[in-house]
Design a protein around this motif. Structure first.
Motif, PDB file in Angstrom:
ATOM      1  N   ASN A 154       0.827  -1.207   0.000  1.00 59.34           N
ATOM      2  CA  ASN A 154       0.000   0.000   0.000  1.00 59.34           C
ATOM      3  C   ASN A 154       0.859   1.254   0.000  1.00 59.34           C
ATOM      4  O   ASN A 154       0.546   2.247  -0.682  1.00 59.34           O
ATOM      5  N   GLU A 161       2.287   1.709  -3.557  1.00 57.84           N
ATOM      6  CA  GLU A 161       1.251   2.094  -4.522  1.00 57.84           C
ATOM      7  C   GLU A 161       0.792   3.533  -4.331  1.00 57.84           C
ATOM      8  O   GLU A 161       0.374   4.188  -5.294  1.00 57.84           O
ATOM      9  N   LYS A 162       0.877   4.031  -3.107  1.00 60.66           N
ATOM     10  CA  LYS A 162       0.443   5.404  -2.824  1.00 60.66           C
ATOM     11  C   LYS A 162       1.616   6.382  -2.793  1.00 60.66           C
ATOM     12  O   LYS A 162       1.450   7.535  -2.381  1.00 60.66           O
ATOM     13  N   ASN A 163       2.794   5.891  -3.221  1.00 61.30           N
ATOM     14  CA  ASN A 163       3.984   6.750  -3.274  1.00 61.30           C
ATOM     15  C   ASN A 163       4.276   7.431  -1.937  1.00 61.30           C
ATOM     16  O   ASN A 163       4.593   8.628  -1.874  1.00 61.30           O
ATOM     17  N   ILE A 181      -0.430  -7.347  -7.868  1.00 62.04           N
ATOM     18  CA  ILE A 181       0.154  -6.088  -7.385  1.00 62.04           C
ATOM     19  C   ILE A 181       1.208  -5.541  -8.340  1.00 62.04           C
ATOM     20  O   ILE A 181       1.669  -4.412  -8.173  1.00 62.04           O
ATOM     21  N   THR A 186       6.210  -3.782  -7.781  1.00 60.84           N
ATOM     22  CA  THR A 186       5.875  -3.721  -6.359  1.00 60.84           C
ATOM     23  C   THR A 186       6.326  -4.992  -5.635  1.00 60.84           C
ATOM     24  O   THR A 186       6.890  -4.923  -4.536  1.00 60.84           O
TER      25      THR A 186
END
Length: 341
Positions: free
Chosen positions: A50, A53-55, A208, A212
């Motif tokens: 997470n 993915e959300k930088n 994913i 990642t």
């Protein structure tokens, strides 16, 4: 006759019965360790994915990966207990969870059991080296070796190679092949583990994404591998120590003198599954990790084993060779490294 602090490997047979009560597995303790170890590890994996993915800021992601690696070290200790058949009371339970933990630590259950049990049977025997141990040469062997072999040995023993390249090499590449002395059972176990790891990677790549997956898996495996190799190194490579030729080899001394008591701070001890009580583990491998501390506290003779503490353990990187004449580990100059206090 009591065990003397200077030689804790003698006069122990009469005390072995005191260890028997700690050799009994406890299923409730084992299941609780599965929950409090695998659960947080999977949660940290989810948080890491997470975060990427959300930088999220890299320091935050890095911290998550470090904690995930620490839990992976603990998972390896649970795997290790399953290998010895000590984690659960039932053999089938140890085998099932051994395979499960093995997938998480990229290690075949049957093949690692094959080499690890032989490590216990031969450790510190100079004439039976090569089963799951750190490459250790005697002073005479080193001096009589070719220039290239000495260079290779020096590189192998260098901390940056042993802990850096060694961690990824061991878990990503070395564990993908069965031991050359293994039987068909171990070879099939390696093949099954490899197929399941490939399936997991393909599923992860499809869900994913490969980027990642690799950003999470590789650092976690490398960090955990480096921590694990360091623990194993300190357990057997330290000032003093014990090695002997086959005719003089004593398994009791291999456990009590040739295996260290690595006394870590409480949090580190928990993450390492109490494997620092390695002298007890080699004395009685059937004692599960969750009974090692109380065993140490309960039996007076065990308290006479001098511990190696975290700061002192740093000097272990300087021991390189076994001096047969002096009966101790030395550096490349033939001197005994000073131990920090």
């Amino acid at each position: 006759m009591p065990v003397q602090p200077s030689d804790p490997g003698r006069n122990w047979p009469d005390r072995h019965p005191q260890l028997a009560p700690f050799c009994k597995s406890d299923n409730r303790r084992a299941l609780w360790q599965v929950v409090n170890t695998v659960g947080p590890y999977l949660l940290l994996w989810s948080l890491a994915v997470n975060s990427i993915e959300k930088n999220a800021p890299w320091p935050l992601t890095g911290l998550i990966l470090i904690f995930a690696a620490a839990f992976l070290v603990r998972i390896f200790i649970l795997f290790h207990d399953c290998v010895h058949g000590s984690f659960f009371t039932a053999r089938k339970a140890n085998t099932f969870f051994g395979y499960l933990f093995g997938l998480l630590v990229f290690t075949s259950f049957e093949d690692w059991r094959f080499t690890h049990l032989r490590h216990h049977a031969t450790y510190a025997n100079l004439d039976a080296r090569g089963f799951g141990d750190i490459w250790t040469m005697t002073v005479e062997e080193y001096r009589s070796s070719s220039r290239w072999k000495r260079l290779g040995y020096r590189l192998y023993r260098h901390p940056l190679v042993l802990l850096g390249l060694g961690a990824l090499f061991n878990f990503l590449l070395h564990n993908r092949l069965p031991d050359r002395r293994a039987r068909r059972q171990e070879a099939m176990s390696v093949a099954l583990t490899n197929l399941l790891l490939l399936a997991i990677a393909l599923i992860a790549g499809a869900t994913i994404g490969w980027r990642t997956y690799l950003i999470v898996q590789l650092p976690v495996l490398w960090l955990a591998g480096a921590m694990g190799i360091w623990l194993f190194y300190v357990q057997h490579q330290f000032e003093g120590g014990y090695w002997a030729r086959k005719e003089d080899w004593d398994p009791l001394r291999a456990a009590m003198v040739g295996s260290s008591f690595y006394q870590l701070p409480a949090l580190f001890d928990w993450f390492s599954g109490h494997i620092g009580y390695h002298h007890i583990h080699h004395l009685k491998p059937r004692i599960p990790n969750y009974f090692l501390p109380i065993c140490q506290r309960t039996i007076p003779a065990l308290k006479q084993k001098r511990p190696i503490r975290l700061r002192q353990s740093l000097s272990c990187t300087r021991v390189k060779l076994w001096d047969e004449a002096a009966g101790r580990m030395v550096d490349f100059s033939g001197e005994t490294p000073a131990t920090g206090n």
